[in-house]
Design a protein around this motif. Structure first.
Motif, PDB file in Angstrom:
ATOM      1  N   ASP A  92       0.854  -1.181   0.000  1.00  0.00           N
ATOM      2  CA  ASP A  92       0.000   0.000   0.000  1.00  0.00           C
ATOM      3  C   ASP A  92       0.895   1.237   0.000  1.00  0.00           C
ATOM      4  O   ASP A  92       2.081   1.171   0.362  1.00  0.00           O
ATOM      5  CB  ASP A  92      -0.898   0.017   1.239  1.00  0.00           C
ATOM      6  CG  ASP A  92      -1.998  -1.030   1.175  1.00  0.00           C
ATOM      7  OD1 ASP A  92      -2.351  -1.454   0.063  1.00  0.00           O
ATOM      8  OD2 ASP A  92      -2.498  -1.421   2.246  1.00  0.00           O
ATOM      9  N   ILE A  94       1.275   5.582   0.807  1.00  0.00           N
ATOM     10  CA  ILE A  94       0.870   6.918   1.241  1.00  0.00           C
ATOM     11  C   ILE A  94       1.802   7.895   0.543  1.00  0.00           C
ATOM     12  O   ILE A  94       3.013   7.882   0.780  1.00  0.00           O
ATOM     13  CB  ILE A  94       0.964   7.095   2.768  1.00  0.00           C
ATOM     14  CG1 ILE A  94      -0.009   6.158   3.484  1.00  0.00           C
ATOM     15  CG2 ILE A  94       0.667   8.552   3.152  1.00  0.00           C
ATOM     16  CD1 ILE A  94       0.099   6.195   5.004  1.00  0.00           C
ATOM     17  N   CYS A 110      -2.807  12.234  -7.865  1.00  0.00           N
ATOM     18  CA  CYS A 110      -4.177  11.718  -7.767  1.00  0.00           C
ATOM     19  C   CYS A 110      -4.581  10.961  -9.030  1.00  0.00           C
ATOM     20  O   CYS A 110      -5.267   9.927  -8.956  1.00  0.00           O
ATOM     21  CB  CYS A 110      -5.153  12.862  -7.505  1.00  0.00           C
ATOM     22  SG  CYS A 110      -5.052  13.548  -5.834  1.00  0.00           S
ATOM     23  N   LYS A 113      -2.828   7.634  -8.875  1.00  0.00           N
ATOM     24  CA  LYS A 113      -3.494   6.798  -7.857  1.00  0.00           C
ATOM     25  C   LYS A 113      -4.695   6.072  -8.461  1.00  0.00           C
ATOM     26  O   LYS A 113      -4.881   4.860  -8.253  1.00  0.00           O
ATOM     27  CB  LYS A 113      -3.948   7.680  -6.694  1.00  0.00           C
ATOM     28  CG  LYS A 113      -5.092   7.114  -5.841  1.00  0.00           C
ATOM     29  CD  LYS A 113      -5.639   8.175  -4.892  1.00  0.00           C
ATOM     30  CE  LYS A 113      -7.014   7.806  -4.360  1.00  0.00           C
ATOM     31  NZ  LYS A 113      -6.993   6.718  -3.384  1.00  0.00           N
ATOM     32  N   ARG A 123      -4.013  -0.215  -1.782  1.00  0.00           N
ATOM     33  CA  ARG A 123      -4.595   1.060  -1.371  1.00  0.00           C
ATOM     34  C   ARG A 123      -3.566   2.168  -1.571  1.00  0.00           C
ATOM     35  O   ARG A 123      -2.410   2.034  -1.171  1.00  0.00           O
ATOM     36  CB  ARG A 123      -4.994   0.975   0.099  1.00  0.00           C
ATOM     37  CG  ARG A 123      -5.684   2.209   0.657  1.00  0.00           C
ATOM     38  CD  ARG A 123      -6.053   1.951   2.105  1.00  0.00           C
ATOM     39  NE  ARG A 123      -6.599   3.130   2.755  1.00  0.00           N
ATOM     40  CZ  ARG A 123      -6.846   3.207   4.061  1.00  0.00           C
ATOM     41  NH1 ARG A 123      -6.587   2.159   4.839  1.00  0.00           N
ATOM     42  NH2 ARG A 123      -7.344   4.312   4.587  1.00  0.00           N
ATOM     43  N   GLU A 125      -3.204   6.355  -0.942  1.00  0.00           N
ATOM     44  CA  GLU A 125      -3.748   7.612  -0.434  1.00  0.00           C
ATOM     45  C   GLU A 125      -2.764   8.729  -0.766  1.00  0.00           C
ATOM     46  O   GLU A 125      -1.560   8.605  -0.511  1.00  0.00           O
ATOM     47  CB  GLU A 125      -3.971   7.551   1.079  1.00  0.00           C
ATOM     48  CG  GLU A 125      -5.037   6.559   1.515  1.00  0.00           C
ATOM     49  CD  GLU A 125      -6.446   6.986   1.145  1.00  0.00           C
ATOM     50  OE1 GLU A 125      -6.637   8.170   0.781  1.00  0.00           O
ATOM     51  OE2 GLU A 125      -7.353   6.140   1.220  1.00  0.00           O
ATOM     52  N   VAL A 127      -1.782  12.600  -0.033  1.00  0.00           N
ATOM     53  CA  VAL A 127      -1.975  13.653   0.970  1.00  0.00           C
ATOM     54  C   VAL A 127      -1.326  14.942   0.478  1.00  0.00           C
ATOM     55  O   VAL A 127      -0.113  14.985   0.255  1.00  0.00           O
ATOM     56  CB  VAL A 127      -1.367  13.249   2.328  1.00  0.00           C
ATOM     57  CG1 VAL A 127      -1.548  14.376   3.350  1.00  0.00           C
ATOM     58  CG2 VAL A 127      -1.990  11.953   2.831  1.00  0.00           C
ATOM     59  N   ASP A 154      -3.277   3.170   8.698  1.00  0.00           N
ATOM     60  CA  ASP A 154      -4.308   4.156   9.038  1.00  0.00           C
ATOM     61  C   ASP A 154      -3.825   5.145  10.090  1.00  0.00           C
ATOM     62  O   ASP A 154      -4.201   6.323  10.061  1.00  0.00           O
ATOM     63  CB  ASP A 154      -5.584   3.460   9.514  1.00  0.00           C
ATOM     64  CG  ASP A 154      -6.369   2.841   8.363  1.00  0.00           C
ATOM     65  OD1 ASP A 154      -6.496   3.502   7.317  1.00  0.00           O
ATOM     66  OD2 ASP A 154      -6.832   1.700   8.498  1.00  0.00           O
ATOM     67  N   LEU A 157      -1.636   7.595   8.262  1.00  0.00           N
ATOM     68  CA  LEU A 157      -2.479   8.466   7.442  1.00  0.00           C
ATOM     69  C   LEU A 157      -3.171   9.522   8.306  1.00  0.00           C
ATOM     70  O   LEU A 157      -3.188  10.712   7.960  1.00  0.00           O
ATOM     71  CB  LEU A 157      -3.518   7.628   6.694  1.00  0.00           C
ATOM     72  CG  LEU A 157      -4.419   8.377   5.714  1.00  0.00           C
ATOM     73  CD1 LEU A 157      -3.601   9.060   4.625  1.00  0.00           C
ATOM     74  CD2 LEU A 157      -5.437   7.416   5.093  1.00  0.00           C
ATOM     75  N   LYS A 161      -2.492  13.671   8.285  1.00  0.00           N
ATOM     76  CA  LYS A 161      -3.556  14.673   8.163  1.00  0.00           C
ATOM     77  C   LYS A 161      -3.500  15.672   9.316  1.00  0.00           C
ATOM     78  O   LYS A 161      -3.735  16.875   9.123  1.00  0.00           O
ATOM     79  CB  LYS A 161      -4.916  13.978   8.107  1.00  0.00           C
ATOM     80  CG  LYS A 161      -5.128  13.181   6.820  1.00  0.00           C
ATOM     81  CD  LYS A 161      -6.450  12.422   6.830  1.00  0.00           C
ATOM     82  CE  LYS A 161      -6.642  11.642   5.534  1.00  0.00           C
ATOM     83  NZ  LYS A 161      -7.897  10.839   5.544  1.00  0.00           N
TER      84      LYS A 161
END
Length: 304
Positions: A92, A94, A110, A113, A123, A125, A127, A154, A157, A161
């Motif tokens: 995955d 990030i 994006c 992705k 997955r 993500e 940011v 998670d 992530l 944020k």
């Protein structure tokens, strides 16, 4: 059809943090954190590509000799290649990007992705850091350290944020010709500032854009003004690391660090500004990134 690697099939999923070279963390730190970096490419005034081996100090030297440089955003294809590398390993991802207020890299990430998630059972993500240079470095460093010390995907992530929301920048430049060349200020303002020794205090707003928040006369007054502004903008007790930034003169941040120590701060990770941001603001810069509040214990436990 989505592809699964042998690692995924055996239930050995891991994840990878990807940042870019504008975070200004040095290679050794990034290696220790196991953070992958995509390089932002630059060109000189003749349109020649800058070598990957060109050091920051060589960039500063050439700028002081009159050279100007340009940078290009990381493309969709650059992100696609990097994402696919780790997707094929079943990891995955990030991806932390340079502020969307300064570059189109977030949008390109994006798009990549979307394609990767359609093809691979992983997955991804993305940011938007809403930050640059030392602020982006602060976010990348803390997120990478948490991942290294066992935080889950998670958790990292959520932490990223939090960092995006709470990261603050403050810095000044004392030669405004690069801001003028980049179209951020007028020629008249640059000339007046130079003659009167007026320095802008710059910050980054909620959209990730650089703006002039205050002006002071002289470098010495800028240190005090920065500290006053930091105290107005943070509730931190000083226990979290602060990230000063400088170019080819590390001593320029010494008065800033001294004032921070007087106000209870004792953890610092000084960063040398890299060529991506230096190309736009020049080598005459100092400042720092900090957090507007303390890191919550749910994340801080991964930072020791």
């Amino acid at each position: 059809m989505k592809y699964k690697s042998w690692k995924q099939q055996e239930g050995q999923m891991t994840f990878k943090i990807i940042s870019d070279s504008s975070c200004d963390l040095d290679k050794e730190t990034l290696k220790n954190l196991d953070v992958e970096v995509i390089r932002i490419k630059g060109t000189d005034e003749k349109g020649q590509d800058l070598s990957e081996d060109l050091t920051n100090k060589e960039i500063y030297k050439r700028m002081r000799e009159g050279a100007f440089f340009k940078t290009s955003q990381i493309t969709y294809y650059d992100y696609l290649k990097k994402f696919e590398k780790f997707a094929e390993e079943g990891k995955d991802i990030i991806a932390l990007t340079l502020s969307s207020g300064l570059s189109g890299t977030y949008q390109n990430a994006c798009m990549a992705k979307k394609e990767i998630e359609e093809k691979y059972d992983i997955r991804v993500e993305v940011v938007d850091s809403l930050a640059a240079s030392v602020g982006f470095g602060q976010i990348t460093y803390f997120a990478g350290l948490a991942a290294k010390n066992g935080a889950t995907y998670d958790e990292v992530l959520d932490f990223a944020k939090f960092l995006v929301e709470k990261t603050k920048h403050i810095f000044t430049v004392y030669d405004l010709k690069y801001l003028y060349e980049g179209g951020r200020i007028s020629k008249a303002k640059a000339k007046i500032s130079s003659v009167l020794n007026i320095l802008p205090i710059l910050e980054v707003d909620g959209e990730g854009k650089i703006y002039v928040s205050e002006v002071v006369r002289g470098k010495n007054k800028s240190y005090k003004k920065m500290m006053d502004m930091i105290e107005e903008r943070t509730t931190s007790d000083g226990s979290d690391m602060v990230f000063p930034v400088y170019a080819d003169d590390e001593k320029v941040i010494d008065p800033l660090i001294k004032k921070l120590e007087e106000r209870g701060h004792n953890k610092f990770l000084p960063l040398e500004i890299g060529q991506t941001i230096a190309a736009h603001v020049g080598p005459d810069i100092f400042g720092l990134a900090y957090l507007s509040e303390n890191i919550p214990e749910e994340f801080k436990k991964y930072l020791d």
